[in-house]
Design a protein around this motif. Structure first.
Motif, PDB file in Angstrom:
ATOM      1  N   THR A   1       8.099  23.228  -3.345  1.00  0.00           N
ATOM      2  CA  THR A   1       8.554  22.467  -2.019  1.00  0.00           C
ATOM      3  C   THR A   1       7.993  20.987  -1.996  1.00  0.00           C
ATOM      4  OG1 THR A   1       7.048  23.129  -0.444  1.00  0.00           O
ATOM      5  CG2 THR A   1       9.178  24.568  -0.995  1.00  0.00           C
ATOM      6  N   VAL A   2       8.895  20.294  -1.234  1.00  0.00           N
ATOM      7  CA  VAL A   2       8.353  18.937  -0.761  1.00  0.00           C
ATOM      8  C   VAL A   2       8.668  18.833   0.661  1.00  0.00           C
ATOM      9  CG1 VAL A   2       8.024  17.050  -2.532  1.00  0.00           C
ATOM     10  CG2 VAL A   2      10.135  17.840  -2.031  1.00  0.00           C
ATOM     11  N   SER A   3       7.856  18.440   1.665  1.00  0.00           N
ATOM     12  CA  SER A   3       8.325  18.404   2.971  1.00  0.00           C
ATOM     13  C   SER A   3       7.746  17.233   3.831  1.00  0.00           C
ATOM     14  CB  SER A   3       7.715  19.735   3.719  1.00  0.00           C
ATOM     15  OG  SER A   3       6.312  19.829   3.595  1.00  0.00           O
ATOM     16  N   PHE A   4       8.304  16.873   4.803  1.00  0.00           N
ATOM     17  CA  PHE A   4       7.826  15.701   5.596  1.00  0.00           C
ATOM     18  C   PHE A   4       7.846  16.345   7.284  1.00  0.00           C
ATOM     19  CE2 PHE A   4       9.472  13.730   1.911  1.00  0.00           C
ATOM     20  CZ  PHE A   4       8.765  12.341   1.924  1.00  0.00           C
ATOM     21  N   VAL A   5       6.671  16.159   7.520  1.00  0.00           N
ATOM     22  CA  VAL A   5       6.580  16.432   8.926  1.00  0.00           C
ATOM     23  C   VAL A   5       6.332  15.437   9.985  1.00  0.00           C
ATOM     24  CG1 VAL A   5       4.787  17.915  10.694  1.00  0.00           C
ATOM     25  CG2 VAL A   5       4.975  18.453   8.380  1.00  0.00           C
ATOM     26  N   VAL A   6       7.506  15.223  10.632  1.00  0.00           N
ATOM     27  CA  VAL A   6       7.781  13.907  11.502  1.00  0.00           C
ATOM     28  C   VAL A   6       7.265  14.118  13.026  1.00  0.00           C
ATOM     29  CG1 VAL A   6       9.220  12.250  12.050  1.00  0.00           C
ATOM     30  CG2 VAL A   6       9.350  13.494   9.878  1.00  0.00           C
ATOM     31  N   ASN A   7       6.604  13.590  13.576  1.00  0.00           N
ATOM     32  CA  ASN A   7       5.959  13.578  14.977  1.00  0.00           C
ATOM     33  C   ASN A   7       6.710  12.764  15.768  1.00  0.00           C
ATOM     34  OD1 ASN A   7       3.818  15.108  14.168  1.00  0.00           O
ATOM     35  ND2 ASN A   7       2.506  13.771  14.049  1.00  0.00           N
ATOM     36  N   ASP A   8       6.903  13.021  17.133  1.00  0.00           N
ATOM     37  CA  ASP A   8       7.550  12.330  18.254  1.00  0.00           C
ATOM     38  C   ASP A   8       6.480  11.262  18.538  1.00  0.00           C
ATOM     39  OD1 ASP A   8       7.583  11.755  21.228  1.00  0.00           O
ATOM     40  OD2 ASP A   8       9.413  12.580  20.804  1.00  0.00           O
ATOM     41  N   SER A   9       6.942   9.872  18.491  1.00  0.00           N
ATOM     42  CA  SER A   9       6.082   9.038  18.585  1.00  0.00           C
ATOM     43  C   SER A   9       5.282   8.708  19.948  1.00  0.00           C
ATOM     44  CB  SER A   9       6.764   7.614  18.370  1.00  0.00           C
ATOM     45  OG  SER A   9       7.815   7.428  19.301  1.00  0.00           O
TER      46      SER A   9
ATOM     47  N   ASP B   1       0.942  -1.144   0.050  1.00  0.00           N
ATOM     48  CA  ASP B   1      -0.029  -0.111   0.125  1.00  0.00           C
ATOM     49  C   ASP B   1       0.857   1.118  -0.241  1.00  0.00           C
ATOM     50  OD1 ASP B   1      -2.299  -1.546  -0.151  1.00  0.00           O
ATOM     51  OD2 ASP B   1      -2.146  -1.605   2.023  1.00  0.00           O
ATOM     52  N   SER B   2       0.291   2.435   0.713  1.00  0.00           N
ATOM     53  CA  SER B   2       1.213   3.430   0.334  1.00  0.00           C
ATOM     54  C   SER B   2       1.595   3.877   1.784  1.00  0.00           C
ATOM     55  CB  SER B   2       0.377   4.784  -0.099  1.00  0.00           C
ATOM     56  OG  SER B   2      -0.604   4.853   0.456  1.00  0.00           O
ATOM     57  N   TYR B   3       2.877   4.527   2.037  1.00  0.00           N
ATOM     58  CA  TYR B   3       3.383   4.907   3.387  1.00  0.00           C
ATOM     59  C   TYR B   3       4.592   5.997   3.208  1.00  0.00           C
ATOM     60  CZ  TYR B   3       7.075   1.150   3.434  1.00  0.00           C
ATOM     61  OH  TYR B   3       8.067   0.248   3.050  1.00  0.00           O
ATOM     62  N   ASN B   4       4.669   6.522   4.359  1.00  0.00           N
ATOM     63  CA  ASN B   4       5.896   7.201   4.394  1.00  0.00           C
ATOM     64  C   ASN B   4       6.897   6.826   5.343  1.00  0.00           C
ATOM     65  OD1 ASN B   4       4.485   9.017   2.735  1.00  0.00           O
ATOM     66  ND2 ASN B   4       3.430  10.169   4.359  1.00  0.00           N
ATOM     67  N   GLU B   5       8.272   7.001   5.279  1.00  0.00           N
ATOM     68  CA  GLU B   5       9.113   6.501   5.811  1.00  0.00           C
ATOM     69  C   GLU B   5      10.519   7.622   5.972  1.00  0.00           C
ATOM     70  OE1 GLU B   5      11.173   2.001   5.759  1.00  0.00           O
ATOM     71  OE2 GLU B   5      11.562   3.179   4.139  1.00  0.00           O
ATOM     72  N   ILE B   6      11.246   7.354   7.293  1.00  0.00           N
ATOM     73  CA  ILE B   6      12.315   8.380   7.305  1.00  0.00           C
ATOM     74  C   ILE B   6      13.410   7.369   7.740  1.00  0.00           C
ATOM     75  CG2 ILE B   6      13.452  10.128   8.784  1.00  0.00           C
ATOM     76  CD1 ILE B   6      10.937  10.979   7.466  1.00  0.00           C
ATOM     77  N   SER B   7      14.673   7.712   7.240  1.00  0.00           N
ATOM     78  CA  SER B   7      15.895   6.767   7.402  1.00  0.00           C
ATOM     79  C   SER B   7      16.886   7.564   7.755  1.00  0.00           C
ATOM     80  CB  SER B   7      16.316   6.207   5.995  1.00  0.00           C
ATOM     81  OG  SER B   7      17.588   5.589   6.282  1.00  0.00           O
TER      82      SER B   7
ATOM     83  N   THR C   1       4.998   6.007  13.801  1.00  0.00           N
ATOM     84  CA  THR C   1       4.907   7.492  14.320  1.00  0.00           C
ATOM     85  C   THR C   1       4.152   8.462  12.943  1.00  0.00           C
ATOM     86  OG1 THR C   1       5.889   9.395  15.300  1.00  0.00           O
ATOM     87  CG2 THR C   1       6.935   8.615  13.444  1.00  0.00           C
ATOM     88  N   GLY C   2       3.613   9.437  13.358  1.00  0.00           N
ATOM     89  CA  GLY C   2       3.227  10.173  12.262  1.00  0.00           C
ATOM     90  C   GLY C   2       4.073  10.703  11.393  1.00  0.00           C
ATOM     91  N   ILE C   3       3.929  10.710  10.038  1.00  0.00           N
ATOM     92  CA  ILE C   3       4.893  11.296   9.100  1.00  0.00           C
ATOM     93  C   ILE C   3       4.000  11.793   8.068  1.00  0.00           C
ATOM     94  CG2 ILE C   3       6.655  10.862   7.477  1.00  0.00           C
ATOM     95  CD1 ILE C   3       7.729   8.626   9.033  1.00  0.00           C
TER      96      ILE C   3
END
Length: 263
Positions: free
Chosen positions: A219-227, A147-153, A209-211
């Motif tokens: 622009t492209v941006s990713f807003v990353v939350n504290d889990s 499916d679709s999802y976001n990820e931070i490495s 966590t929320g991404i």
């Protein structure tokens, strides 16, 4: 997960519009629950994973996303595998985008963060005395088998196993070929399906966590939350594929690309 063809050295392992059924945040879509390696996992009802468990026919992808060129995937063969649950490998990522920031860090600290058994195989690249390299990459997988999802490495850039390291020259070579190697420190994702598959199936350092991914003409941006708190941890933003703003207090060069990958 790939930085173009990024191989992940973890343990000893190496390595935009979409149909309604799979697009968007899973929390905003109707969900069903499946058992995956003993975990109760919510997935998008009628999504690719609900229907095909990582093995959708390319004819289905072609029908649902006719704008995607699938020729690259036609030469790849999937095989059934037991990875703590039954799955098919490799996973296909038909449409995804990323932005990457590369910055330096104290190489002694980087070595401290890597297990001894990994240091026997690879070393952090030293770009000048006392300084190694870290890559922060944000991905949005807009259409994939899971499916679709976001990820931070967050990864320590290393030499390729079995190859000598020549510091900045090795880094330039990896950069020019788009073939980076690294030890992954952090790999948060925003769906439970991605988390469980990564942790159970591949022993990856994933948590939920929320991404949030946002895109405009500029622009492209990713807003990353504290889990734990749910509050914004940091914002990772790229402009025109060449510049970057990260809040708070990081500022380095970045790139954005769209890729096709299998892992």
């Amino acid at each position: 997960m790939n930085i173009q063809k990024m191989k992940v050295t973890l343990g000893l392992a190496v390595s935009l519009l979409a149909p309604q059924s799979w697009a968007g945040n899973a929390a905003e879509s109707k969900q069903v629950h499946i058992n995956l390696g003993g975990h109760d996992v919510p997935v998008v009802a009628g999504g690719l994973y609900d229907r095909y468990r990582s093995n959708p026919p390319l004819s289905v992808i072609a029908a649902e996303a006719p704008d995607i060129d699938l020729s690259w995937f036609k030469g790849l063969k999937k095989e059934k595998a037991d990875i703590g649950f039954e799955s098919y490998s490799p996973n296909f990522y038909y449409k995804n985008s990323k932005i990457t920031a590369v910055f330096t860090a104290d190489i002694r600290r980087l070595r401290e963060l890597m297990p001894e058994k990994i240091l026997k195989e690879v070393q952090p690249l030293q770009v000048w005395p006392g300084r190694g390299v870290v890559a922060l990459t944000a991905y949005t997988y807009q259409y994939c088998d899971n499916d679709s999802y976001n990820e931070i490495s967050l990864s320590i850039v290393t030499n390729k196993p079995g190859k000598s390291s020549f510091g900045p020259f090795t880094l330039l070579g990896q950069s020019s070929s788009g073939d980076f190697w690294g030890y992954v420190l952090k790999l948060p994702v925003n769906t439970e399906l991605a988390r469980v598959r990564g942790v159970v199936g591949y022993n990856l350092p994933k948590w939920l966590t929320g991404i949030e991914y946002k895109e405009s003409d500029k622009t492209v941006s990713f807003v990353v939350n504290d889990s734990e708190t749910g509050k914004v941890d940091f914002v990772f933003e790229g402009k025109n594929s060449t510049s970057l703003r990260i809040s708070p207090k990081w500022s380095k060069a970045a790139s954005r690309t769209s890729t096709r990958t299998a892992s």
